[in-house]
Design a protein around this motif. Sequence first.
Motif, PDB file in Angstrom:
ATOM      1  N   UNK A 105     -12.841  38.561  33.994  1.00  0.00           N
ATOM      2  CA  UNK A 105     -14.036  37.380  34.040  1.00  0.00           C
ATOM      3  C   UNK A 105     -15.054  37.253  33.101  1.00  0.00           C
ATOM      4  N   UNK A 106     -15.770  36.179  32.632  1.00  0.00           N
ATOM      5  CA  UNK A 106     -16.944  36.101  32.133  1.00  0.00           C
ATOM      6  C   UNK A 106     -18.005  36.840  32.585  1.00  0.00           C
ATOM      7  N   UNK A 107     -18.675  37.157  31.583  1.00  0.00           N
ATOM      8  CA  UNK A 107     -19.880  38.011  31.891  1.00  0.00           C
ATOM      9  C   UNK A 107     -20.982  37.088  32.433  1.00  0.00           C
ATOM     10  N   UNK A 108     -21.785  37.500  33.503  1.00  0.00           N
ATOM     11  CA  UNK A 108     -22.788  36.935  34.015  1.00  0.00           C
ATOM     12  C   UNK A 108     -24.117  37.780  34.086  1.00  0.00           C
ATOM     13  N   UNK A 109     -25.534  37.169  33.920  1.00  0.00           N
ATOM     14  CA  UNK A 109     -26.519  37.987  34.023  1.00  0.00           C
ATOM     15  C   UNK A 109     -26.803  38.397  35.395  1.00  0.00           C
ATOM     16  N   UNK A 110     -26.087  37.613  36.263  1.00  0.00           N
ATOM     17  CA  UNK A 110     -26.393  38.095  37.932  1.00  0.00           C
ATOM     18  C   UNK A 110     -25.785  39.487  38.171  1.00  0.00           C
ATOM     19  N   UNK A 111     -24.553  39.735  37.550  1.00  0.00           N
ATOM     20  CA  UNK A 111     -23.882  40.912  37.928  1.00  0.00           C
ATOM     21  C   UNK A 111     -24.504  42.246  37.076  1.00  0.00           C
ATOM     22  N   UNK A 112     -25.472  41.923  36.386  1.00  0.00           N
ATOM     23  CA  UNK A 112     -25.970  42.973  35.524  1.00  0.00           C
ATOM     24  C   UNK A 112     -27.013  43.764  36.396  1.00  0.00           C
ATOM     25  N   UNK A 113     -27.511  43.282  37.394  1.00  0.00           N
ATOM     26  CA  UNK A 113     -28.564  44.168  38.370  1.00  0.00           C
ATOM     27  C   UNK A 113     -27.818  45.428  39.003  1.00  0.00           C
ATOM     28  N   UNK A 114     -28.318  46.493  38.577  1.00  0.00           N
ATOM     29  CA  UNK A 114     -27.726  47.809  39.402  1.00  0.00           C
ATOM     30  C   UNK A 114     -28.077  47.767  40.618  1.00  0.00           C
ATOM     31  N   UNK A 115     -26.779  48.036  41.347  1.00  0.00           N
ATOM     32  CA  UNK A 115     -26.946  48.586  42.967  1.00  0.00           C
ATOM     33  C   UNK A 115     -26.702  49.945  43.147  1.00  0.00           C
ATOM     34  N   UNK A 116     -27.799  50.664  43.245  1.00  0.00           N
ATOM     35  CA  UNK A 116     -27.739  52.217  43.138  1.00  0.00           C
ATOM     36  C   UNK A 116     -27.082  52.843  44.446  1.00  0.00           C
ATOM     37  N   UNK A 117     -26.596  52.153  45.340  1.00  0.00           N
ATOM     38  CA  UNK A 117     -25.816  52.341  46.378  1.00  0.00           C
ATOM     39  C   UNK A 117     -24.352  52.843  45.903  1.00  0.00           C
ATOM     40  N   UNK A 118     -24.050  52.187  44.825  1.00  0.00           N
ATOM     41  CA  UNK A 118     -22.581  52.350  44.232  1.00  0.00           C
ATOM     42  C   UNK A 118     -22.407  53.753  43.674  1.00  0.00           C
ATOM     43  N   UNK A 119     -21.186  54.396  43.590  1.00  0.00           N
ATOM     44  CA  UNK A 119     -20.953  55.703  43.043  1.00  0.00           C
ATOM     45  C   UNK A 119     -21.670  55.666  41.275  1.00  0.00           C
ATOM     46  N   UNK A 120     -21.890  56.972  41.220  1.00  0.00           N
ATOM     47  CA  UNK A 120     -22.419  57.125  39.756  1.00  0.00           C
ATOM     48  C   UNK A 120     -21.510  56.732  38.717  1.00  0.00           C
ATOM     49  N   UNK A 121     -20.272  56.977  38.948  1.00  0.00           N
ATOM     50  CA  UNK A 121     -19.209  56.561  38.010  1.00  0.00           C
ATOM     51  C   UNK A 121     -19.109  54.689  37.767  1.00  0.00           C
ATOM     52  N   UNK A 122     -19.301  54.003  38.741  1.00  0.00           N
ATOM     53  CA  UNK A 122     -19.423  52.761  38.486  1.00  0.00           C
ATOM     54  C   UNK A 122     -20.564  52.215  37.855  1.00  0.00           C
ATOM     55  N   UNK A 123     -21.697  52.891  38.172  1.00  0.00           N
ATOM     56  CA  UNK A 123     -22.969  52.392  37.629  1.00  0.00           C
ATOM     57  C   UNK A 123     -22.960  52.897  36.321  1.00  0.00           C
ATOM     58  N   UNK A 124     -22.326  53.777  35.952  1.00  0.00           N
ATOM     59  CA  UNK A 124     -22.631  54.299  34.410  1.00  0.00           C
ATOM     60  C   UNK A 124     -21.446  53.634  33.644  1.00  0.00           C
ATOM     61  N   UNK A 125     -20.520  53.077  34.215  1.00  0.00           N
ATOM     62  CA  UNK A 125     -19.563  52.311  33.247  1.00  0.00           C
ATOM     63  C   UNK A 125     -20.065  50.735  33.102  1.00  0.00           C
ATOM     64  N   UNK A 126     -20.824  50.323  34.103  1.00  0.00           N
ATOM     65  CA  UNK A 126     -21.551  48.943  33.956  1.00  0.00           C
ATOM     66  C   UNK A 126     -22.707  48.882  32.940  1.00  0.00           C
ATOM     67  N   UNK A 127     -23.291  50.213  32.968  1.00  0.00           N
ATOM     68  CA  UNK A 127     -24.396  50.272  31.986  1.00  0.00           C
ATOM     69  C   UNK A 127     -23.781  50.062  30.667  1.00  0.00           C
ATOM     70  N   UNK A 128     -22.875  51.013  30.326  1.00  0.00           N
ATOM     71  CA  UNK A 128     -22.361  51.112  29.181  1.00  0.00           C
ATOM     72  C   UNK A 128     -21.445  49.948  28.530  1.00  0.00           C
ATOM     73  N   UNK A 129     -20.742  49.247  29.885  1.00  0.00           N
ATOM     74  CA  UNK A 129     -19.979  48.184  29.190  1.00  0.00           C
ATOM     75  C   UNK A 129     -21.144  46.772  29.011  1.00  0.00           C
ATOM     76  N   UNK A 130     -22.206  46.918  29.571  1.00  0.00           N
ATOM     77  CA  UNK A 130     -23.163  45.646  29.365  1.00  0.00           C
ATOM     78  C   UNK A 130     -24.080  45.867  28.266  1.00  0.00           C
TER      79      UNK A 130
END
Length: 318
Positions: free
Chosen positions: A202-227
């Motif tokens: 899917x196309x990237x959106x600014x809305x999905x860039x806000x971190x949800x800290x209740x997610x696992x660390x692995x998911x958050x780390x990947x999101x930060x690096x991907x974006x």
Amino acid sequence: MRVIYAGTPEFAVPALQALLTAGHEVVAVYCQPDRPAGRGRKLTFGPVKQLAVAAGIPVEQPLSLKAVEEQDKLRAYAPDVMIVAAYGLILPQVVLDIPRYGCLNIHGSLLPRWRGAAPIQRAIQAGDQETGVTIMQMAAGLDTGDMLYKVVCPITPQDGGQSIHDNLAKQGATALLHTLDLLEAGKLQPEVQDDTLANYAHKLTKAEAQIDWTQPATVIDRTIRAFDAYPVAFTVYEGQPLRLFASSLRTAPPSPALPPQGVKGAVVPGTVIAESKSGIDIATGDGVVRILSLQLPGGKRLTAEQFLNGRSLLGVQL
């Protein structure tokens, strides 16, 4: 070969340069129309157009290729092949049929794994250990054409969207030249994609860039690096967005510097539990993420060490 090259952003520059260096006859370059950029919002040439102009190649920038006039103009260039790399416009079937050998696409993933607009970022987000470039024969569907050549690129825990983008841009240029050599020699062996293995990037959106800290660390780390190039992950600190560019998973045991908060025996996700020159450690729904590079509004991108110079986040809940 007589080549029409269609591409707009930085990703498409190395392949165009490789075509010129290899001696292919690039008869025209197609780019999206110039867009306003910078604080002055002045019309600016895209990276591919800059290279084309410098090389003295005719540049076409139609709003669409659906008009018969544009199709006739493209046909008049009499191309052997049309190369497409992050062009950004849909090519109608009539355009795909114009070049002698059709249209080839430089796609930034190992098809059919990721089809669509953001294959590089989605591969990192999903935790894929490798990605790559596929040179594909373009068809009417979305990234569904036969695969002609592939190059594999590993994804390390240190990689982000920008580093993989840069690697794939270079690998795509090499893969393209090899594919054209095979095409001229009549040695290509097209491989049909297995649609059951396909995922939509899917196309990237600014809305999905806000971190949800209740997610696992692995998911958050990947999101930060991907974006890390766009849209850039962020969290809220003192009512303002705090942009996060680089991160890692902390493997060391929890720091005793901060007592547990919230539920007894647990730390509230989003709480900064430790900080040092090595990074800023933040509790998540499962595990700890270490922030390595960040930026406040109006400020510069800083390393964690620079950010913490005269400032402390210890105990802050983001």
